[in-house]
Motif scaffolding. Sequence first.
Motif, short mmCIF file in Angstrom:
data_model
loop_
_atom_site.label_atom_id
_atom_site.label_comp_id
_atom_site.label_asym_id
_atom_site.label_seq_id
_atom_site.Cartn_x
_atom_site.Cartn_y
_atom_site.Cartn_z
N PHE A 60 -0.07 11.10 4.98
CA PHE A 60 0.36 9.97 4.14
C PHE A 60 -0.34 9.97 2.78
CE2 PHE A 60 -0.48 5.50 2.85
CZ PHE A 60 0.81 5.17 2.46
N GLU A 64 0.83 -1.20 0.00
CA GLU A 64 0.00 0.00 0.00
C GLU A 64 0.88 1.26 0.00
OE1 GLU A 64 -2.52 0.52 3.44
OE2 GLU A 64 -3.08 2.48 2.65
N THR A 65 1.95 1.21 0.80
CA THR A 65 2.84 2.36 0.90
C THR A 65 3.57 2.62 -0.41
OG1 THR A 65 3.15 1.80 3.21
CG2 THR A 65 4.70 3.36 2.27
N ALA A 81 2.24 6.60 -6.86
CA ALA A 81 1.19 7.54 -7.29
C ALA A 81 1.67 8.97 -7.08
CB ALA A 81 -0.09 7.29 -6.52
N ALA A 82 2.39 9.18 -5.99
CA ALA A 82 2.91 10.51 -5.71
C ALA A 82 3.88 10.95 -6.79
CB ALA A 82 3.58 10.54 -4.35
N VAL A 83 4.68 10.01 -7.27
CA VAL A 83 5.64 10.32 -8.33
C VAL A 83 4.91 10.65 -9.64
CG1 VAL A 83 7.42 9.33 -9.80
CG2 VAL A 83 7.53 9.01 -7.34
N VAL A 118 -0.57 11.03 -9.57
CA VAL A 118 -1.88 10.40 -9.64
C VAL A 118 -2.49 10.45 -8.24
CG1 VAL A 118 -3.10 8.17 -9.85
CG2 VAL A 118 -1.42 8.86 -11.58
N ASN A 119 -3.67 11.00 -8.14
CA ASN A 119 -4.36 11.04 -6.86
C ASN A 119 -5.41 9.94 -6.83
OD1 ASN A 119 -2.85 13.31 -6.58
ND2 ASN A 119 -4.52 14.59 -5.86
N TYR A 120 -5.52 9.26 -5.71
CA TYR A 120 -6.60 8.29 -5.61
C TYR A 120 -7.08 8.15 -4.18
CZ TYR A 120 -3.12 4.82 -4.00
OH TYR A 120 -2.14 4.15 -3.31
N LYS A 121 -8.29 7.71 -4.05
CA LYS A 121 -8.89 7.57 -2.73
C LYS A 121 -9.87 6.42 -2.76
CE LYS A 121 -11.67 10.21 0.57
NZ LYS A 121 -10.75 10.16 1.72
N LEU A 166 -9.08 14.70 -4.66
CA LEU A 166 -9.29 14.92 -6.09
C LEU A 166 -10.06 16.20 -6.31
CD1 LEU A 166 -9.72 11.32 -6.07
CD2 LEU A 166 -8.78 12.19 -8.21
N TRP A 194 7.26 15.30 1.10
CA TRP A 194 6.49 14.14 1.58
C TRP A 194 7.41 12.92 1.69
CZ3 TRP A 194 5.26 9.47 -1.00
CH2 TRP A 194 4.26 8.69 -0.40
N ALA A 200 4.44 15.55 -4.25
CA ALA A 200 5.14 14.88 -3.16
C ALA A 200 6.56 15.39 -2.93
CB ALA A 200 5.17 13.38 -3.41
N ARG A 244 1.20 4.09 -2.91
CA ARG A 244 0.95 5.49 -2.61
C ARG A 244 2.14 6.34 -3.06
NH1 ARG A 244 -3.43 8.34 -2.31
NH2 ARG A 244 -4.56 6.92 -0.95
N GLU A 245 3.33 5.82 -2.82
CA GLU A 245 4.55 6.54 -3.20
C GLU A 245 4.65 6.67 -4.72
OE1 GLU A 245 8.61 6.32 -1.15
OE2 GLU A 245 8.74 4.81 -2.72
N ASN A 255 -2.32 12.77 -1.40
CA ASN A 255 -2.71 12.70 -2.81
C ASN A 255 -3.99 11.87 -3.01
OD1 ASN A 255 -1.45 10.29 -2.22
ND2 ASN A 255 -0.23 10.19 -4.07
N SER A 256 -4.82 11.86 -1.99
CA SER A 256 -6.12 11.22 -2.16
C SER A 256 -7.19 12.26 -2.41
CB SER A 256 -6.49 10.39 -0.92
OG SER A 256 -6.66 11.24 0.18
#
Lengths: 204, 260
Positions: free
Chosen positions: B192, A144-145, A151-153, A156-159, B198, B113, B242, A148-149, B195-196
């Motif tokens: 953490f 998961e980490t 995506a940060a690069v 890309v944002n996601y939830k 939107l 980050w 980030a 997330r990392e 970036n969630s």
Amino acid sequence: MKVRLMFKTIVFISSFILLFISCDEKQKQDAAEIIEKNTSISELSIYNLPSTWTTQNNKSIELKELQGDVLVMVMIYTSCKAACPRLVADMRSIEASIPEEKKTNVSFVLISIDPETDTPARLKKFAIENNMDTEKWLFLRGSETDTREFAAVLAVNYKKISPMDFSHSNIISVFNQKGELVHQKEGLGVNNAETVDKIIELAH
Amino acid sequence: MNPTFKIVFTFVICSALINHIAAQSESMTIIKGGTYIPLYGIDSTTVTVNSFLMDVYPVTNRDYLIFVEKFPRWNRSNVKRLFADENYLINWERKDAFGNRLLPNTPVTNVSWFAAKKYCDCLGKRLPTVDEWEYAAMADEISPDAREKKSYNQHILEWYETPKSFKNTIGSTFVNYWGVSDLHGLVWEWTFDFNSVLISGESRKDVDKDSNLFCGSAAVGATDLMNYAAFMRYAFRGSIDANYTGNSLGFRCVKNIEIE
């Protein structure tokens, strides 16, 4: 009081011992870093990321093993009903637009934003169902980490919005042979001509 | 380098760091879990937050210096641009010293980050999620959820208007219901899953789920100031990358509560 003082002194001394140990280790690490610096990975390369991923064939892979290829990347999840099928269709259409002779050094990478659900087996099934089960296509899942990392690069944002669904940015990214981000296209069913041109330009 | 060695090095160095920042890691406090309705969720659904430990104070320049000494790859000269932009630790006097320009017990800022995440990792901690942070931060001195209190919101908004509050020392704002200090009033903090968020806008076209965050509906049409203050935070999180570093953005770590 005296006891406390003595205790403090012991802690103090022991922390010094630890400091020495760690300094020793630090020097070794620095030496290793100097060696690392001499390789051709640039500061902005994704190959600086140490994360390990699992492919649809249940093979463990580090990103830097992809070095030398042009990478076309997208983040998706296989249980997605709305945007992802269209993103996947976009990826396939891009792939189909690259002339065969250029394809040798191009990899198409789909990274799951739902590693919990998207097991290698599930990714494999998805690949087969979508006629993407060739060596050109790489499906990756990570922790998961690390996800997330990554995506940060990619910005890309996601939830996670429910146990089954994610809301996410729709971005296709192109990386050059050194792992540097050179092109991004956001949106669904958008004109991919620019992306295709960029890949052809990069691939030899 | 052999990956096994790498792990061993990291372990040895991390454990040394844990010892050095022992004093700091001791100052964590329990945030008792519960449910809350965030500024914007899907159809105002409640979010459940599990109990966790949170640093009482934001990470200081003094704490961060120890980290940089142990991990030279995270000093200003060595850090890779992928992981931190050109403003990383820009206010430090040297790559390995914050010098006289900054007080040791002021929150470290101009950290990305990636850097914040690495720092917490190394202490066996992690960055809080947006939900954990917001949940802990909705408390004032006396109640766990003060979001509807005028005084609480006024305090936050006044801070938003105060320049250079990052130069203040830790502990200079209020200690909240949980015993956490400085969640509002010193620096903005990394989360953490920052970036969630939107947001639809010039760079984000996902208008489907979160359109209520953008422009009018959440901020202006909000029932009270509470949403406005939180909206600012969500909007800020949605606007940064980030590797971004800024002089009003710091961080603190959290930790899961071990079930024995």
